[in-house]
Design an enzyme around this catalytic site. Structure first.
Site, PDB file in Angstrom:
ATOM      1  CE1 TYR A   4      32.322  39.968  44.132  1.00 18.88           C
ATOM      2  CE2 TYR A   4      30.362  41.262  43.638  1.00 18.88           C
ATOM      3  CZ  TYR A   4      31.567  40.700  43.233  1.00 18.88           C
ATOM      4  OH  TYR A   4      32.007  40.874  41.954  1.00 18.88           O
ATOM      5  CG  HIS A  16      36.808  33.175  37.917  1.00 21.09           C
ATOM      6  ND1 HIS A  16      37.096  34.342  38.587  1.00 21.09           N
ATOM      7  CD2 HIS A  16      35.520  32.875  38.216  1.00 21.09           C
ATOM      8  CE1 HIS A  16      36.032  34.730  39.277  1.00 21.09           C
ATOM      9  NE2 HIS A  16      35.060  33.863  39.070  1.00 21.09           N
ATOM     10  CG  PHE A  46      31.040  38.476  37.861  1.00 19.81           C
ATOM     11  CD1 PHE A  46      32.311  38.200  38.327  1.00 19.81           C
ATOM     12  CD2 PHE A  46      30.370  37.486  37.160  1.00 19.81           C
ATOM     13  CE1 PHE A  46      32.905  36.975  38.092  1.00 19.81           C
ATOM     14  CE2 PHE A  46      30.952  36.252  36.916  1.00 19.81           C
ATOM     15  CZ  PHE A  46      32.228  35.993  37.383  1.00 19.81           C
ATOM     16  CG  ASP A  74      29.300  31.854  47.707  1.00 17.76           C
ATOM     17  OD1 ASP A  74      28.251  31.201  47.666  1.00 17.76           O
ATOM     18  OD2 ASP A  74      29.897  32.122  48.763  1.00 17.76           O
TER      19      ASP A  74
END
Length: 392
Positions: A214, A352, A225, A212
């Site tokens: 930010y 993760h 990221f 998703d």
């Protein structure tokens, strides 16, 4: 955003992968082995007797073809001299071998798949083919999506599910790249939704799968990221930097979180959902983005890295994908790449990088070096990614 204010990122809630997983069975390899066994069972018996200093003698059973005049002598070469294995499944490696057993050539065969550069595309013709409603809803894609991507996704974005998704976003205030108000509470801004497509399809070396965007102001800019220069580096990205530093001690950790340099070096940073409502993680899930980004992964499977030259330097194999690296961190990302051919691609999975799971398998996974070793073995030194170069 002030450093003193604690920010909770949606990515920090990613579950880690189980410590053990069932071994993967490569169905294409099984099919190839079965085909080989069938070939061996039905072929004529061949016996090659060779003595030092004497000619090779070939003894074999007579076949039906031998019994008809005019057929003898057309293929006197021993059948063991050249062996070619093939499979009806697309993407299976096909190798020709010389009598000495060495590989003469190796290439990926995909039946009916045109080469990337041979796919015709005219933006004006595509525009003219749309209805007035489609032109309104798809103006953003025509304006900002990378053209190598648009030509292979043009049919996808005309599908009902995608037009429904665009209608939803239109109602949210997301219009074109220049006419979307800055006050719209959807991230990233319309002009950055397709920032990932600035990495040309044919130059892709590595795919990093996110989930998703930010959901805080000034953070999302279309690359998973990554955050724009000046934004606070998110916790997961700090752990990515920590792993990179462990693998490459010469890496100087930047004070920013902008990963655009990776995108310019062949790294596709793709979120599964490409938009999110401000302050509401996961708010645009199940609206159609998942189906669209699954199609993107499928396109990468077919054409990712199509312009890269093999280690041998021959351009003959270019035009379709011969394999790229997928970095799937977390159970969600691993699910998105589970269907891919693990013989064709290098698929690296781990926990993760979120602070909640990084110590359960992300830190110490060695993915950055493993990716470069595989890329260099396949495409030569130019196939490597300069992970340490992150000039902001």
């Amino acid at each position: 955003m002030a450093d003193s204010q604690e920010t909770v990122y949606f990515e920090d809630f990613q579950p880690s992968l189980p410590a053990t997983q069932e071994d993967h069975v490569d169905e294409t390899q099984v099919a190839s082995n079965a085909s080989q066994e069938s070939l061996s069972a039905n072929a004529s018996s061949v016996k090659v007797a060779e003595k030092k200093g004497s000619a090779v003698t070939v003894k074999r059973q007579r076949t039906l073809m031998d019994m008809f005049p005019g057929t003898q002598g057309k293929s006197s070469e021993p059948s063991a001299k050249k062996l070619k294995l093939s499979s009806s499944a697309p993407g299976v490696l096909s190798a020709s071998k010389t009598s000495g057993g060495s590989t003469k050539s190796s290439s990926l065969k995909v039946a009916g798949l045109p080469k990337l550069n041979s796919i015709p595309f005219s933006l004006s013709a595509f525009h003219d083919s749309l209805t007035d409603e489609q032109k309104r809803l798809l103006k953003l894609e025509m304006d900002v999506m990378g053209k190598t991507w648009l030509k292979v996704l043009k049919d996808e974005i005309k599908k009902p599910y995608f037009l429904k998704l665009k209608s939803f976003l239109w109602d949210q205030g997301v219009h074109g790249a220049t006419d979307t108000p800055a006050s719209v509470n959807v991230y990233p801004h319309a002009r950055n939704i397709y920032a990932w497509s600035n990495t040309p399809l044919g130059r892709i070396k590595v795919v990093i799968v996110g989930q998703d965007p930010y959901h805080g102001p000034g953070q999302a800019h279309g690359l998973c990221f990554s955050v724009p220069t000046g934004a606070k580096v998110p916790p997961s990205l700090r752990n990515i930097y920590a792993e990179l530093k462990a693998e490459y001690p010469e890496f100087e950790v930047p004070k920013h979180g902008n990963l655009t340099a990776w995108a310019s070096n062949g790294v596709l940073m793709l979120n599964t959902c490409l938009t999110v409502e401000a302050g509401s993680p996961g708010s645009h899930s199940n609206k159609g983005w998942e189906e669209f980004t699954d199609k993107i992964v499928d396109v990468v499977d077919k054409y990712g890295g199509a312009s890269l030259v093999d280690q041998g330097g021959s351009p003959d194999n270019t035009g379709i994908s011969r394999g790229v690296v997928f970095l799937a961190w977390g159970a969600w990302a691993a699910k998105r790449v589970a269907k891919l051919n693990k013989t064709k691609h290098l698929i690296l999975t781990s926990a993760h990088p979120s602070p909640y799971s990084a110590n359960r398998g992300f830190l110490g996974n060695g993915h950055f070096k493993a990716a470069n070793e595989w890329l260099e073995s396949k495409y030569g030194p130019d196939g490597r990614v300069d992970w340490c170069c992150l000039d902001g």
